[in-house]
Each structure stands twice: as structure tokens, then as C-alpha cells.
Write a protein that holds these residues in place. Structure first.
Motif, short mmCIF file in Angstrom:
data_model
loop_
_atom_site.label_atom_id
_atom_site.label_comp_id
_atom_site.label_asym_id
_atom_site.label_seq_id
_atom_site.Cartn_x
_atom_site.Cartn_y
_atom_site.Cartn_z
N VAL B 198 27.48 -39.80 62.28
CA VAL B 198 27.79 -41.22 62.14
C VAL B 198 28.90 -41.43 61.12
O VAL B 198 29.82 -42.21 61.33
N ALA B 199 28.80 -40.63 60.01
CA ALA B 199 29.84 -40.74 59.00
C ALA B 199 31.21 -40.42 59.60
O ALA B 199 32.21 -41.04 59.27
N ARG B 200 31.22 -39.45 60.53
CA ARG B 200 32.48 -39.07 61.14
C ARG B 200 33.05 -40.22 61.98
O ARG B 200 34.24 -40.49 61.97
N GLU B 201 32.15 -40.89 62.69
CA GLU B 201 32.63 -42.02 63.51
C GLU B 201 33.24 -43.12 62.65
O GLU B 201 34.24 -43.72 63.00
N TRP B 202 32.58 -43.36 61.49
CA TRP B 202 33.13 -44.37 60.58
C TRP B 202 34.48 -43.94 60.06
O TRP B 202 35.43 -44.71 60.02
N GLU B 203 34.56 -42.66 59.65
CA GLU B 203 35.78 -42.19 59.02
C GLU B 203 36.94 -42.19 60.00
O GLU B 203 38.07 -42.47 59.65
N ARG B 204 36.64 -41.84 61.25
CA ARG B 204 37.72 -41.76 62.23
C ARG B 204 38.02 -43.11 62.86
O ARG B 204 38.95 -43.23 63.64
N LEU B 270 16.04 -35.94 61.52
CA LEU B 270 17.17 -36.60 62.16
C LEU B 270 17.31 -38.03 61.64
O LEU B 270 18.41 -38.52 61.39
N GLY B 271 16.17 -38.70 61.49
CA GLY B 271 16.19 -40.07 60.99
C GLY B 271 16.81 -40.12 59.60
O GLY B 271 17.62 -41.00 59.29
N MET B 272 16.44 -39.14 58.77
CA MET B 272 16.99 -39.09 57.43
C MET B 272 18.49 -38.88 57.48
O MET B 272 19.25 -39.53 56.76
N GLY B 273 18.92 -37.96 58.34
CA GLY B 273 20.36 -37.70 58.48
C GLY B 273 21.10 -38.94 58.92
O GLY B 273 22.15 -39.29 58.38
N LEU B 274 20.54 -39.65 59.91
CA LEU B 274 21.19 -40.87 60.41
C LEU B 274 21.31 -41.90 59.30
O LEU B 274 22.35 -42.55 59.14
N LEU B 275 20.22 -42.03 58.52
CA LEU B 275 20.24 -43.03 57.45
C LEU B 275 21.31 -42.66 56.42
O LEU B 275 22.11 -43.51 56.00
N ARG B 281 28.95 -43.35 55.13
CA ARG B 281 30.18 -43.66 55.88
C ARG B 281 31.35 -42.78 55.47
O ARG B 281 32.50 -43.15 55.65
N ASN B 282 31.07 -41.62 54.83
CA ASN B 282 32.13 -40.78 54.30
C ASN B 282 31.56 -39.39 54.35
O ASN B 282 30.47 -39.13 53.85
N GLN B 283 32.28 -38.46 55.00
CA GLN B 283 31.69 -37.15 55.25
C GLN B 283 31.41 -36.39 53.96
O GLN B 283 30.43 -35.65 53.87
N PHE B 284 32.28 -36.54 52.95
CA PHE B 284 32.07 -35.81 51.70
C PHE B 284 30.76 -36.24 51.05
O PHE B 284 29.90 -35.44 50.72
N VAL B 285 30.60 -37.56 50.92
CA VAL B 285 29.40 -38.07 50.27
C VAL B 285 28.16 -37.78 51.13
O VAL B 285 27.13 -37.35 50.64
N ALA B 286 28.30 -37.98 52.46
CA ALA B 286 27.15 -37.73 53.35
C ALA B 286 26.72 -36.27 53.25
O ALA B 286 25.53 -35.97 53.19
N GLY B 287 27.70 -35.37 53.22
CA GLY B 287 27.37 -33.95 53.14
C GLY B 287 26.69 -33.61 51.83
O GLY B 287 25.69 -32.89 51.80
N LEU B 363 17.79 -48.56 61.60
CA LEU B 363 18.04 -49.62 62.56
C LEU B 363 18.28 -50.94 61.84
O LEU B 363 19.18 -51.71 62.17
N TRP B 364 17.48 -51.17 60.79
CA TRP B 364 17.57 -52.42 60.06
C TRP B 364 18.89 -52.52 59.30
O TRP B 364 19.48 -53.58 59.17
N ARG B 365 19.36 -51.38 58.80
CA ARG B 365 20.59 -51.38 58.02
C ARG B 365 21.85 -51.40 58.87
O ARG B 365 22.94 -51.66 58.38
N SER B 366 21.71 -51.00 60.15
CA SER B 366 22.89 -50.90 60.98
C SER B 366 23.11 -52.22 61.71
O SER B 366 22.30 -52.63 62.53
N HIS B 367 24.16 -52.90 61.37
CA HIS B 367 24.51 -54.12 62.08
C HIS B 367 25.85 -53.89 62.74
O HIS B 367 26.61 -53.04 62.32
N LYS B 368 26.10 -54.67 63.75
CA LYS B 368 27.42 -54.57 64.36
C LYS B 368 28.37 -55.41 63.52
O LYS B 368 28.67 -56.54 63.83
#
Lengths: 368, 371
Positions: B198-204, B270-275, B281-287, B363-368
Motif C-alpha cells: 500500500v505504501a508503494r501505491e501511495w508513493e508511486r 497481513l492486517g498489521m502490514g496493511l495498517l 504511506r512511505n516505504q522507508f518508514v513502513a519498512g 478499514l476505518w482509517r482508509s478513506h477515499k
């Protein structure tokens, strides 16, 4: 020189630009130091046990009292018979069960071997081995007292055990110096492992290459944040280890500092190599991970290298953390100076220089 | 929720997984590599420990004791000429301990018992030192028992200690470590697989394209979750097969229970990773976060290697919020003890709760929204 400093400044700015990046470099290592130092122990201080004493005599009660009174043991249940014991062990409510049968006191008084059964949960084999040796110590002490009181012959010889460097055999003295290496390693590899590839993904690495900087300058600037942040964190953790956790630092500080800098150099070399090989940050992170995890497990941090099969022991020779663990424990506990650790410095220096040279070559080749 | 749209998203994620081999590598190469390395490399069983023996005056009284040490499979005995040589060998790390029989050992043990057998242990590695001490005590007991049988005196050990070790009678540390290792590896895989996507999608910037598409947020998340869940279960199956067939760890529990626990755990990971990745939203921080909150805690706090019962209370409480802890305890039970439902069911309940929590919060944190 001024140009190089400007480049180094730029590297720091890129790394510490946003709050989240700053936080992940500083916050987690400190929290981990505190939590892990308390958690990572092989000492048993809370062995839950269940007693099944079918012996009506006084000797059985004496044995049970010795177990109940031992600081490492905690009685959780007393059962009339062995029915119900299995459930307690299965559920991990009890680590061991002590069973004395009806004849225990009678056998002792008659001079026959009196059986004492101990059932141990072996799921954690190390805990089981240690708990068994504690239990055996208690029984041996009972034996000695019983023999003395009931006219048995004196034992021809006894063991007089002294532990050097760590007289009370505290796991914490072993683990906390290791954590200095562990946390420093993780931070340094991550900082340097993503440094080149972050720019490559953003496309700014090409711009950097067309500036008048020589490749070595660029690499040096990329190495600087890892070196500074790694050193600062290591110093902080060493101070915490001594002040907060009371681990003695008996060796020479110069020996520790030299070891730390050589270790950081080799960690950075590997990090930059990974970073130069990777095409995306995701690959860089994965590469850092694929290196970090085995390097930590095969470093002697938690399980001794001597216990590994010969072939795996050879693999550990290319692991910088292996040497740093020896340096850390040598300077903390054994009072080592630079001379005693010279065998560790040389491989670290070789690994560091090889890594940096390989990184320089890879970074240039990537432009091909 | 629309099946056609969801299938489309899953297909898109599948194509992405196949195009960038790193996801496949995480799911299959990583467990293979790690299990091989750790299964062979990590051991707490000390055997053939180099031990020095200083017998200042070898004679018929000391020889049997040294012989007992030599017969023990735990020791690799090296005879040393004197105390100075022993100290030297300790300093050079050639031996980890030594036994010292003084020149008056024979006289003492015959005329004024007990004589002392000096033992020096290298206490730096306290755990190994304690194991060595236990082995030495064993050898000492064997020696005394033999001596007394020969001389026909009263037994030195009136109590006959009979130890039975359940679940792992030979105390093979591999049988205990490998199930925990599977849990550590699955923690890594689960979090790494999703932390970066998800972080990658945001970054790109492709997240914006996804948001503009006529799909709901729940569908986007489910579309990310399902393909990686299948990948993760594949990695799990591979790990279990390696544990059983290569490392010969007994698997006494049922496959059904194993599958159920693993599926729940994977959902949590997986849920933890998604959260993490939707927050960072940044691969460095997410990693960084993924490593910090998954691998190291799973390694140190899960009971995989360090016993949770020995930790101080505050740390024991922290381990309660660690998903790996429940997975490790279930796996150790399922592999070595069988379907112990008293252990497995509470673990599964805890994991289910965590899965619901992480997926719910994501789910709660992700808004469009593009703020």
C-alpha cells in the motif's frame, strides 16, 4: 572538503527530513533496549510445579518443603494422585511435577534408594534442561544433609564451582552487551541500505553522478549518516547498559570504541552494497532484511556459535556481528583490551573495506 | 461489495505479484532460506564442550574421575599441565571451563573427606555455563556411584531422582526451536508482504488512480488481502513440510488445527502490514516499522527462544498483545504435544480478536481522500 561537507549535510537532511523518519531512527531502538533487556533471559526464576506427595512420612514433606522454599520454584497445585497431572502440564500451568510414592520415607530409613519421580514439560528444551538441573541441585542438597544426619559416610569429593567474569551467572550480563550490537546493526543497515536506492528510485542519483563529485566522495557522504547515527546510538545504549542495567564495563573503552567503528564500517559497507544492487526501495528493504535476519541469528547473540554445525560456523566468518559480539562481551565482562581482541579487529576491517569497494563498483556499474 | 469488481482487483494484484518477483520471493524463497539456515544453525544443545583438566598429581584416585569426564558425550577433554596453562587457555577462549584436581586430592579424599574438585566456568555465556555445570554434576554423580559400588559403602545419593521429560525426551533443541521458527518466519512474511504494497501505491501515486476507480475502499483492501493470504498460506505449507520432512520434528497435532491457527495468524500479520503501510504511506518508514514491530519482538518476546515465564510482569503483559506469542505457543503444542485444545482454542480466540482489530482499524482509517 567544503563540497564534501555540503554533500554530507544533504544526506542528513534527506534522512531526517520528516518527523516519521526521525522517530523511527530514535524511538524504537530505545524502547527495544528496555523491553528486550528485561525479556531476553535464560534464567528461570518462576518455575511452576505441582506436587503429588503420596508419602505419609516426614522425609517426603521435607523434600517438598525444599522445593517450595527454593526461590526459583513456585508451587501451583498439590494433587493426591497422578490423575490430573497431565492436564496441568499440557496446559503449561506447571512446568514440572514432583511425585513421591508411598514408600519414600520407608526406603530412605531402610537405606534403600528412594525413588523421586520428576516429570518435566520438554517443549522448551532449554528451560527443561535448566529446571532439571535446579531440581537435581535441590535433591543433592537433601542427599548431603540426609547422609550427614543418618550416619552415611562422607562424600569423598565435592565440586567447588566458580564462574569467572559473571559470578552469579546472570543472563542479563550476557544479553545486554549483545543488544548494543543488535540495535546498532539494525539501524545502520537500514539507514545505509536504503540510501542509494532511495535516490535511484527518485531519479536524483543520476543527477548526483553528473556533478563534479568523484564516486568515492558520494559513497563517503552516503556512509556518513550511518556512521554518526550508529555511533551515537551505540554510545547511548552502552551508557544505559552500565547505568541502568548495571552491567560492568571492565575492559578498555578504546578497545570498545575501535571495535564499534570497525563494526559500523563493515555494516555500512554491506548496507551500501545492498543499496547499490537494488533497483527499488522495496528490493533494498528486502535485501537488508534477508541479510539482517540470518546475520542476527548466526551472530552468537542468543545461541552460541560453538553449537552450530561446522559448515554453518564457516558461514559466520563473513558476519561482522559475530566479531562485534566477541568484542562487546570481551570489553564488558572479561576486561579485554585492544591486544586481546586483535583477532576480531582484522576481519572487521577487511569486511568493511571490501564492502565499501564493492559498493563503489556496484554504484558506478548501475549507471552503465 | 461486488464480485466482478473484486475479481478485477485481485487479478490486478496477481499480475503485479507475478511481474515483480519480490513478493513471490518473500512467500517462498524466504521461508526456505531461513528455515534451512536456522534449522541447522540455531542450537542450544551444547555437546563436545572443550573442557580443560588439570590433575596436578595424577593417581588412582583422580584417574577414574577424569575417565568419567572423557566418557561423557558432552565434553571434549584436554589435559593441561598446570593452573597457569588453564588460565591461559581460558583467556585465549580455547576452553570454556576447566576442572582442577589439587596435588593433595588423593590424601584429602581418603583421610579428610571431602576433597574439593575446583571448577572454573566461563560465565560470560551464563546459559551455556549453567548447562556445563549440570553436565559436570552428572559426571560427578556417576563417578561417586561407581566408586561406592566398588567399595561397598552406603550410597551417597539416598534419593534416586528419576526424570521423565515429556514431549521431547532427548531434549533436542531443534524440536523446540523449529516450530517457533515457523512462527517467526510467518510473522516476517505476513508483514513484509503487505507493509510495502500500500505504501508503494501511495508513493508511486497509483493510489489516486485506484481511488478514482469505481470501487469501494473495502474492495480495495480485500483485493490486496486475498492474493497475499493465498501466498502466505503457501509459504506456511512449505515451512511445515520442511520442519517435518527435513528436520524430522514430530507433528502430533492435526492438520486441521494447524491450518486454522495459521490462517488466523496470517490474517493478523497481513492486517498489521496493511495498517502500517496505510499509516506510513512511505516505504522507508513502513519498512522500518514492519521490522521493528514484527521481527525483533517475534524473535525475543514470543517465547520462541526466551521463556516468557521468566520475564518480569510488565514485559509478560506486553507479550500478551503480540500475535506471534499465541502462534508460537500453539505451534509448540501442535507439533510436540498434539491437539491440546486447552492451549490452542484460547490462542485462536486471541488471534481472531487481533485480526478483527487490525482489519477493522485499517478499514476505518482508509478513506477515499487525498489529504
Amino acid at each position: 572538503m567544503a563540497a564534501l561537507i555540503a554533500l554530507i549535510r544533504k544526506e542528513f537532511l534527506a534522512l531526517l527530513r520528516d518527523r516519521a523518519s526521525r522517530f523511527v531512527l530514535i524511538g524504537p531502538p530505545l524502547i527495544q533496549l528496555l523491553v528486550f533487556s528485561y525479556a531476553a533471559t535464560f534464567d528461570l526464576n518462576n518455575i511452576p510445579f505441582v506436587v503429588i506427595n503420596e508419602d505419609p512420612g516426614f522425609a517426603g514433606r521435607q523434600v517438598v518443603a525444599r522445593f517450595a522454599g527454593a526461590p526459583a520454584f513456585r508451587e501451583v497445585a498439590a494433587l493426591p494422585s497422578i490423575a490430573g497431572m497431565a492436564a496441568l502440564i499440557d496446559r503449561r500451568d506447571a512446568l514440572l511435577a514432583i511425585h513421591l510414592d508411598r514408600t519414600f520415607t520407608r526406603s530412605l530409613l531402610a537405606g534403600r534408594p528412594a525413588p523421586l519421580q520428576i516429570v518435566i514439560d520438554g517443549r522448551n528444551s532449554n528451560t527443561a534442561a535448566i529446571a532439571l538441573s535446579y531440581a537435581s541441585d535441590i535433591v543433592l542438597a537433601f542427599d548431603a544433609d540426609w547422609s550427614a544426619a543418618h550416619g552415611g559416610g562422607a562424600t569423598p569429593a565435592v565440586l567447588d564451582v566458580r564462574a569467572w567474569y559473571n559470578p552469579n551467572l546472570l543472563s542479563r550480563w550476557f544479553v545486554v552487551p549483545g543488544i548494543v550490537g543488535l540495535l546498532t546493526f539494525v539501524v545502520t543497515i537500514l539507514v545505509s541500505g536504503l540510501s542509494v536506492v532511495r535516490e535511484r528510485e527518485a531519479g536524483t542519483f543520476d543527477q548526483l553522478l553528473v556533478t563534479p563529485y568523484r564516486p568515492w566522495d558520494i559513497l563517503l557522504a552516503k556512509a556518513a549518516p550511518g556512521l554518526l547515527i550508529g555511533s551515537a546510538e551505540a554510545v547511548l545504549i552502552v551508557v544505559m547498559a552500565v547505568v541502568w542495567f548495571g552491567v560492568p564495563l571492565t575492559g578498555s573503552l578504546a578497545a570498545l570504541a575501535l571495535g564499534l567503528e570497525l563494526f559500523l564500517l563493515s555494516a555500512i559497507g554491506i548496507g551500501l552494497m545492498i543499496s547499490s544492487l537494488a533497483a527499488t526501495q522495496q528490493q533494498g528493504l528486502l535485501g537488508a532484511f534477508l541479510f539482517l535476519v540470518p546475520a542476527i541469528i548466526l551472530s552468537g547473540f542468543a545461541t552460541p556459535i560453538e553449537n552450530m554445525p561446522r559448515a554453518v560456523q564457516y558461514v559466520t566468518y563473513v558476519n561482522p556481528m559475530r566479531y562485534f559480539m566477541v568484542i562487546l562481551r570481551g570489553t564488558f565482562l572479561r576486561g579485554d583490551g585492544i591486544g586481546a581482541l586483535s583477532g576480531q579487529y582484522l576481519p572487521l576491517a577487511v569486511l568493511g573495506l571490501t564492502g565499501m569497494a564493492a559498493a563503489a563498483w556496484l554504484a558506478r556499474r548501475g549507471m552503465g | 461489495m461486488n464480485a466482478a469488481r473484486l475479481t478485477g482487483l485481485i487479478r490486478k494484484e496477481g499480475v503485479q505479484i507475478l511481474r515483480d518477483p519480490s513478493a513471490l520471493a518473500i512467500a517462498f524463497v524466504l521461508p526456505l532460506f531461513l528455515l534451512l539456515l536456522f534449522g541447522y544453525g540455531v542450537s542450544l544443545n551444547a555437546e563436545h564442550v572443550p573442557i580443560g583438566v588439570v590433575a596436578e598429581h595424577p593417581n588412582p584416585q583422580t584417574d577414574p574421575f577424569v575417565a568419567t569426564l572423557r566418557r561423557s558425550r558432552y565434553f571434549d577433554v584436554r589435559t593441561l599441565p598446570g593452573l597457569a596453562a588453564a588460565r591461559e587457555a581460558m583467556a585465549r577462549r580455547e576452553i570454556g571451563s576447566f576442572v582442577w584436581l589439587r596435588s593433595d586430592f588423593a590424601r584429602q579424599s581418603l583421610n579428610a573427606p571431602p576433597a574439593t574438585i575446583g571448577v572454573a566456568l566461563n560465565g560470560v555465556d551464563a546459559n551455556t555455563a549453567r548447562l556445563v555445570e549440570g553436565y559436570l554434576t552428572q559426571s560427578w554423580q556417576i563417578w561417586l556411584t561407581q566408586l561406592q559400588r566398588q567399595q561397598g559403602t552406603t550410597p551417597a545419593f539416598p534419593v534416586a531422582l528419576q526424570a521423565r521429560i515429556w514431549f521431547n525426551p532427548a531434549l533436542r533443541s531443534r524440536d523446540y526451536l523449529v516450530p517457533g521458527l515457523v512462527a517467526v518466519i510467518m510473522t516476517l512474511i505476513g508483514a513484509l508482504l503487505t507493509a510495502l504494497v500500500v505504501a508503494r501505491e501511495w508513493e508511486r501515486g497509483t493510489m489516486e488512480a485506484l481511488m478514482a476507480a469505481p470501487v469501494t475502499m473495502a474492495e480495495i483492501l480485500l483485493g490486496k488481502l486475498l492474493p497475499y493470504f493465498v501466498l502466505g498460506m503457501g509459504g506456511m505449507a512449505l515451512s511445515v513440510a520442511l520442519a517435518v520432512f527435513l528436520f524430522a520434528v514430530p507433528l502430533l497435532g492435526s492438520i486441521l488445527a494447524l491450518t486454522a491457527v495459521s490462517a488466523l495468524f496470517l490474517l493478523v500479520a497481513l492486517g498489521m502490514g496493511l495498517l502500517i503501510s496505510s499509516v506510513a504511506r512511505n516505504q522507508f518508514v513502513a519498512g522500518q516499522i514492519a521490522i521493528v514491530v514484527t521481527f525483533l519482538p517475534a524473535f525475543i518476546l514470543s517465547g520462541f527462544i526466551f521463556d516468557i515465564r521468566s520475564m518480569p510482569l510488565p514485559v509478560r503483559l506486553i507479550t500478551r498483545i503480540l500475535p506471534a506469542r499465541y502462534f508460537v505457543s500453539s505451534l509448540q503444542a501442535l507439533f510436540l504435544a498434539g491437539d491440546v485444545w486447552d492451549v490452542v482454542l484460547p490462542d485462536m480466540a486471541a488471534l481472531a480478536l487481533m485480526a478483527a482489530f487490525f482489519l477493522g482499524v485499517t478499514l476505518w482509517r482508509s478513506h477515499k481522500r487525498l489529504d
